[in-house]
Enzyme design. Structure first.
Site, PDB file in Angstrom:
ATOM      1  N   CYS A 128       0.655  -1.174   0.047  1.00  0.00           N
ATOM      2  CA  CYS A 128       0.028  -0.019   0.077  1.00  0.00           C
ATOM      3  C   CYS A 128       1.022   1.269  -0.034  1.00  0.00           C
ATOM      4  O   CYS A 128       1.889   1.426   0.857  1.00  0.00           O
ATOM      5  CB  CYS A 128      -0.869   0.145   1.300  1.00  0.00           C
ATOM      6  SG  CYS A 128      -1.937   1.438   1.380  1.00  0.00           S
ATOM      7  N   CYS A 159       0.336   3.155   3.477  1.00  0.00           N
ATOM      8  CA  CYS A 159       1.086   2.724   4.928  1.00  0.00           C
ATOM      9  C   CYS A 159       2.098   1.818   4.498  1.00  0.00           C
ATOM     10  O   CYS A 159       2.582   1.348   5.990  1.00  0.00           O
ATOM     11  CB  CYS A 159      -0.237   2.281   5.690  1.00  0.00           C
ATOM     12  SG  CYS A 159      -1.065   0.764   5.163  1.00  0.00           S
ATOM     13  N   CYS A 189      -7.228  -0.813   1.393  1.00  0.00           N
ATOM     14  CA  CYS A 189      -6.418  -1.310   2.325  1.00  0.00           C
ATOM     15  C   CYS A 189      -7.148  -1.360   3.723  1.00  0.00           C
ATOM     16  O   CYS A 189      -7.354  -0.457   4.280  1.00  0.00           O
ATOM     17  CB  CYS A 189      -4.919  -0.391   2.507  1.00  0.00           C
ATOM     18  SG  CYS A 189      -4.021  -0.893   3.875  1.00  0.00           S
ATOM     19  N   CYS A 216      -5.283   0.854   6.642  1.00  0.00           N
ATOM     20  CA  CYS A 216      -5.212   2.449   6.695  1.00  0.00           C
ATOM     21  C   CYS A 216      -6.466   2.724   5.992  1.00  0.00           C
ATOM     22  O   CYS A 216      -6.841   4.072   6.081  1.00  0.00           O
ATOM     23  CB  CYS A 216      -4.080   3.047   6.209  1.00  0.00           C
ATOM     24  SG  CYS A 216      -3.847   2.827   4.249  1.00  0.00           S
ATOM     25  N   CYS A 259      -8.508  -4.997  -9.954  1.00  0.00           N
ATOM     26  CA  CYS A 259      -8.132  -3.898 -10.831  1.00  0.00           C
ATOM     27  C   CYS A 259      -7.692  -2.611  -9.845  1.00  0.00           C
ATOM     28  O   CYS A 259      -8.452  -1.952  -9.264  1.00  0.00           O
ATOM     29  CB  CYS A 259      -9.271  -3.430 -11.762  1.00  0.00           C
ATOM     30  SG  CYS A 259      -8.853  -2.227 -13.071  1.00  0.00           S
TER      31      CYS A 259
END
Length: 262
Positions: A130, A133, A178, A181, A205
């Site tokens: 991510c 984070c 995510c 976060c 995607c």
């Protein structure tokens, strides 16, 4: 022996025949009314049964598919994103346009297709983290060329890092973010028209600006992911469920009367 007079005979005959005709007509009318009531009862029961089945099916499909009843009006779910990169590892980060990053990761927008350098890169090792984070999200080995213009994966890593919601603004397609976060990542597509790959047959995607590539970390992936079908199918189920609920409520008083024998 006594005999009936012609007058008496001629008077009683027509009266008796008229009474029989009148009684027969009344019986026919009563029978026709009973048939009409029976047909109406059967029709009401059929409406009630179909509405109930469709409504229950809508509830089951909404509950069982990815995102469940977590509905959002827009894909922006990253209100807690802190923009803190994981600096403890060396990662290859996407060149960042802060305005685009804010629009995509925080507000749920979508980057321009083929604008990410990660779309054309297919390493065999490493993970994609991510960009907000640093949480590991996807293995490089699960990345494939979907020809859509966005980085695509068929499964996340095993640590269950992905959160799912149903995006009302995108016809109830499944938004992914995510889980650590809340940063918006993109959408996942499944079913016959999803264009997926691998063991899951799904296509995650993902916006490239939401990812950073770590070539040194290796993690196991998982195929135990939520059931995802075409968003059009979910939309049809929802519309059918709403219409069925209206029919159910509108015909409920009538059906209660039928059950009471009125």
């Amino acid at each position: 022996s006594a005999q009936l007079s012609p007058r008496h005979h001629s008077t009683s005959g027509p009266r008796s025949t008229a009474a029989m005709v009148s009684t027969g007509a009344w019986d026919d009318r009563v029978g026709h009314d009973a048939e009409s009531r029976g047909a109406d009862t059967l029709r009401q029961k059929a409406w009630f049964g179909c509405s109930s089945v469709c409504f229950i099916l809508c509830i089951v499909m909404m509950t069982a598919t990815s995102g469940g009843w977590n509905l959002v009006l827009g894909a922006g779910t990253a209100s807690i994103c802190t923009h803190v990169q994981n600096r403890s590892v060396e990662v290859h980060r996407e060149p960042r346009n802060d305005a685009v990053f804010e629009a995509v990761c925080l507000k749920g927008s979508t980057e321009t297709p083929r604008s990410s350098s990660l779309d054309d890169d297919y390493p065999s090792k490493g993970v994609y983290r991510c960009a907000c984070c640093g949480e590991p999200l996807f293995l490089a080995s699960s990345k494939f060329d979907s020809r859509t213009g966005w980085p695509s994966f068929w499964a996340p890593v095993q640590s269950d890092p992905i959160g799912y919601t149903k995006d009302i603004g995108s016809m109830l397609s499944t938004e992914v973010h995510c889980k650590k976060c809340g940063a918006h990542l993109g959408h996942v597509f499944g079913g016959i028209t999803g264009g997926g790959s691998g063991d899951t047959g799904y296509r995650y995607c993902i916006n490239g600006i939401c990812l950073s590539y770590d070539p040194f970390l290796e993690l196991p992936l998982t195929t135990d992911v939520p059931w995802t079908i075409e968003s059009e199918a979910i939309l049809i189920f929802v519309i059918t469920g709403v219409v069925s609920c209206c029919c159910f409520c509108g015909r409920l008083p009538k059906f209660v009367q039928i059950l009471r024998g009125h």
